[in-house]
Design an enzyme around this catalytic site. Structure first.
Site, mmCIF file in Angstrom:
data_model
loop_
_atom_site.group_PDB
_atom_site.id
_atom_site.type_symbol
_atom_site.label_atom_id
_atom_site.label_comp_id
_atom_site.label_asym_id
_atom_site.label_seq_id
_atom_site.Cartn_x
_atom_site.Cartn_y
_atom_site.Cartn_z
ATOM 1 N N GLN A 54 0.876 -1.164 0.000
ATOM 2 C CA GLN A 54 0.000 0.000 0.000
ATOM 3 C C GLN A 54 0.918 1.221 0.000
ATOM 4 O O GLN A 54 1.424 1.630 1.028
ATOM 5 C CB GLN A 54 -0.907 -0.029 1.235
ATOM 6 C CG GLN A 54 -1.727 -1.322 1.347
ATOM 7 C CD GLN A 54 -2.828 -1.440 0.304
ATOM 8 O OE1 GLN A 54 -3.634 -0.527 0.136
ATOM 9 N NE2 GLN A 54 -2.856 -2.561 -0.415
ATOM 10 N N ALA A 110 -11.783 2.977 4.069
ATOM 11 C CA ALA A 110 -10.824 2.065 3.437
ATOM 12 C C ALA A 110 -9.955 2.771 2.397
ATOM 13 O O ALA A 110 -10.136 3.961 2.120
ATOM 14 C CB ALA A 110 -11.569 0.900 2.796
ATOM 15 N N HIS A 111 -9.012 2.034 1.832
ATOM 16 C CA HIS A 111 -8.068 2.601 0.872
ATOM 17 C C HIS A 111 -8.752 3.148 -0.377
ATOM 18 O O HIS A 111 -9.692 2.571 -0.881
ATOM 19 C CB HIS A 111 -6.959 1.619 0.482
ATOM 20 C CG HIS A 111 -7.395 0.234 0.144
ATOM 21 N ND1 HIS A 111 -6.496 -0.757 -0.118
ATOM 22 C CD2 HIS A 111 -8.612 -0.340 0.053
ATOM 23 C CE1 HIS A 111 -7.149 -1.871 -0.370
ATOM 24 N NE2 HIS A 111 -8.417 -1.648 -0.272
ATOM 25 N N ASN A 112 -8.236 4.284 -0.834
ATOM 26 C CA ASN A 112 -8.681 4.925 -2.077
ATOM 27 C C ASN A 112 -10.099 5.473 -2.017
ATOM 28 O O ASN A 112 -10.649 5.870 -3.045
ATOM 29 C CB ASN A 112 -8.546 3.962 -3.269
ATOM 30 C CG ASN A 112 -7.090 3.676 -3.608
ATOM 31 O OD1 ASN A 112 -6.491 2.755 -3.048
ATOM 32 N ND2 ASN A 112 -6.508 4.476 -4.468
#
Lengths: 351, 351, 351
Positions: free
Chosen positions: B200, B241-243
């Site tokens: 990540q 969460a991511h993005n």
């Protein structure tokens, strides 16, 4: 430590069935217990385990002990509340950790803080000005006590607990790692760019004998107090919003969320992942099932739920699709009833 | 601090009804306010409290002030948005905490960190190399700022906040205790033993005027950025969460979870415990009710919900049992309709 | 770092379609990738992006590469599992952070702790007596390792992680910021004032290659062990109660809650916000959809769900109102069927 089963029975106010002189050295789970261990039949359902259990003694309820098989050199400890007896015996055999009863020179303790006798402050703890800490309380590393906050006697604040400015803890309070007491409530006025933060100037009061689980958050009141009542037990990752009041001896399982200004009564039980809206009352002794949503005040003693147990995904897809059509279905049935009523009427008129 | 009601009205752009010279010393809740206090009628529903309220002044809406009883030596402060007026007056009476504006020698600050004027760094904070901190920002004990992370001006990072390497915060950002910005996103490829972690390598960007509640987590992007847009307000224990991209001025209540790469528009409101799947869009101005599940993209301005309010447990058990049989019920009704249609046809043919 | 596309293909065991000598300098997302970048077509649905994508190379599945347009000086890297190939290439281009491999003199490390070679201990970490830390493990600031806890080799404990006394981590374990391992389980016996805490004397065992997300909590066993099996991956803000066992390679998304003594099998997938009751088994390979409630044991391989996707609020209000009347509806339909059956009978008797 060694105790005879008779001694343990006396300790918990129970009675021995079987060999009262068998020596008990430790407590173990029913599937791992061997000679010298006492174990606990948590649930009559697990009775079948008894036949293969190699424990020297088993704690059971008064009501179930009769039917159980007796074996040489082994015994049962029958108690009216076997779970309480188990807790007491576990405590007896479990060495409480010992603490230094000193203040580490690697902690930051403001000179204006007031520390009781025999307090333990670990390295890397931070104690602000005006803080009061009661006797024998233990403050682990990474704990932050904000300006003017108060902690009672015999409390344990586990690592990285945060108690913000002005908040107050009673005696014998246990806060597990990562608990945050007194973060700002979620309060804003206005919309969009014009939105302004409402200062959160109230505090949190945590009364005596409360235990709060890891990483749970309790927000300070906007004005006044957020209160966690005496003896309440709160599990991990729970959210308690500003101005919430939790009544005495209530029990709140993990990941529950309670929105602002809601009042939870005494002896209430909230199962895991329950969500409760703001500005309502949950009456004394109410019980709410897991994952339920509480949108309106709850009467005392009510037993409510709205959780839905999972079904096979393909079948559930169909249910999910039909749910929004429930009103249509309802009307269809009403229409059918009407039609049938008319057919009936016509038929009778023909007779 | 003492202010006349007239002065307060001027401060918030409101008007006085009643005694404009009454002296106000503090703000209190409607049930606790006494002489010298100003309070706030949060909800016209609570109007009944006014008759017993002993506050010297009450902030109310322009639209409700007319019908209210007038009492000697007391007054109303009528404002177009009384909640905003309340926030402003609360701020006026609330002493902001004062900070040392110095860097503690008990903090770890990398020599290669770039600190603005009047920054406060508390003991036990950790500031890595390459970090930039803007003017007047306050970094509480236990805060970790990772390699190359950037924090703007006038930010407050409460105790034990973690901002991982490379992440960036704008100006006037408030992160409450235990917030984690920039932990790794939850990304793996493959299955079982062959599963590999997807590095990540992205960052989190938190724009100006964002406030994030205690113990909330915001994951870094796999590649690129996770973005919390300007003025967004996020409550406690929320998972981003991511993005994910959160649009400007959106408001997200406690325990909401937003899965990877989902884009939340501007001025969106998500109530508590909402869950949103990955890779979808929630349009500007949408409002989602508590505990709802969002499985598909949402059009701008939509008002959606799927939460189910709790019912008495025994009754709910029946509902729960019948839910999986909803498709069967549906077919039964369709069958009945068909049959009735046939009966009707036969009857007409007989005529 | 520069690699030709051919070199990258060799690294991941894939094949090049197009220009194998194009130079790749970095990895980027499909909408941000320019010349010199390799990107990843995560989903065949996004194929339309390819026409405007300026990346020098795109990682795709063997099965989709055929139909794709070829452009000069660009190429595709086709792999059997393109996601795994992407992860490997990302790792190749991503500099792992370098650590000091030393123990900070600003950390507290008990003289009786046993530290392996090349361990990194940051300032403000706390390592208790009897702790063992394996080679090359990294302990960030604010981490607490309790008395007698053990951490394997090549682990990374991010800032403010807490591992309580006696708990054990295997090798290559990653705990993200704020994770709490080994807080007391939520166990009490008795009611109200007579309620007593059940000492939680068990531990948590986290096996090799486990990764746990930010602010997740894992409680120690009452007696025995709470176990997170080898290779399990757990997201942020998850609650794992006492005596739970998570099987090998299972994947648990954010905000899931698992109640006490429940056993999750191997290769199980739990989507976000799932709640699972205590004392049940979830079989190997089961998959549970988002927000589902699991109230009973689940057979191996089952695919279950009970989440309800949100509907327009006004329509949902009607559904919500009718849900408690589902039993009534059911009976109404049964009544109609009976009545129709009678009409049918009467009609046939008339013939």
């Amino acid at each position: 430590m060694n105790k005879t089963l008779a001694e343990l029975a006396q300790h918990v106010g129970g009675t021995v069935v079987g060999d009262s002189q068998v020596i008990i050295e430790k407590v173990a789970s029913i599937d791992e217990a061997g000679a010298g261990a006492i174990t606990f039949l948590a649930n009559p359902r697990y009775r079948r385990y008894l036949s293969v259990c190699r424990a020297s003694a088993v704690i059971v309820g008064m009501d179930v002990v009769r039917g159980l098989p007796l074996r040489d050199g082994k015994g049962y400890l029958a108690a009216s509340d076997p779970y309480v007896a188990f807790a007491k015996i576990l405590k007896l055999f479990h060495d409480s950790p010992r603490f230094s009863r000193t203040v580490s020179s690697f902690a930051h303790v403001d000179p204006a803080a007031d520390l009781g006798e025999a307090v333990t402050i670990f390295p890397h703890a931070y104690v602000s000005g005006g803080v009061k800490i009661g006797r024998r309380t233990v403050v682990f590393p990474g704990v932050f006590l904000g300006e003017g906050s108060e902690v009672g006697e015999d409390c344990v604040l586990h690592p990285n607990v945060v108690v913000c400015a002005g908040c107050r803890l009673g005696n014998r309070v246990i806060l597990h790692a990562g608990v945050v007491i007194g973060s700002d409530g979620f309060g804003y006025a206005g919309q969009g760019e014009g939105r302004v933060k409402i200062p959160q100037i109230g505090i949190v009061v945590v009364e005596d004998d409360v235990e709060i689980g890891a990483n749970t958050t309790v927000d300070r009141a906007t004005i006044g107090r957020t209160v966690i009542g005496r003896g309440a037990k709160i599990d991990n990752l729970v959210q308690i919003a500003h101005n919430v009041v939790i009544g005495e001896y209530s029990v709140i399982a993990a990941q529950v969320g309670i929105a602002g200004s809601t009042r939870i009564g005494k002896n209430v039980t909230l199962a895991g992942q329950v969500g409760i809206v703001n500005h309502i009352q949950v009456g004394d002794g109410a019980t709410i099932g897991p994952q339920s949503g509480i949108a309106q005040s709850v009467t005392p003693g009510a037993v409510l739920s709205s959780g839905i147990p999972a079904a096979p995904h393909r079948e559930w897809l169909k249910v999910m699709t039909l749910l929004p059509r429930l009103p249509k279905l309802w009307h269809a049935v009403r229409g059918l009833e009407k039609k049938l009523f008319e057919i009936d009427k016509r038929e009778s008129s023909k007779l």
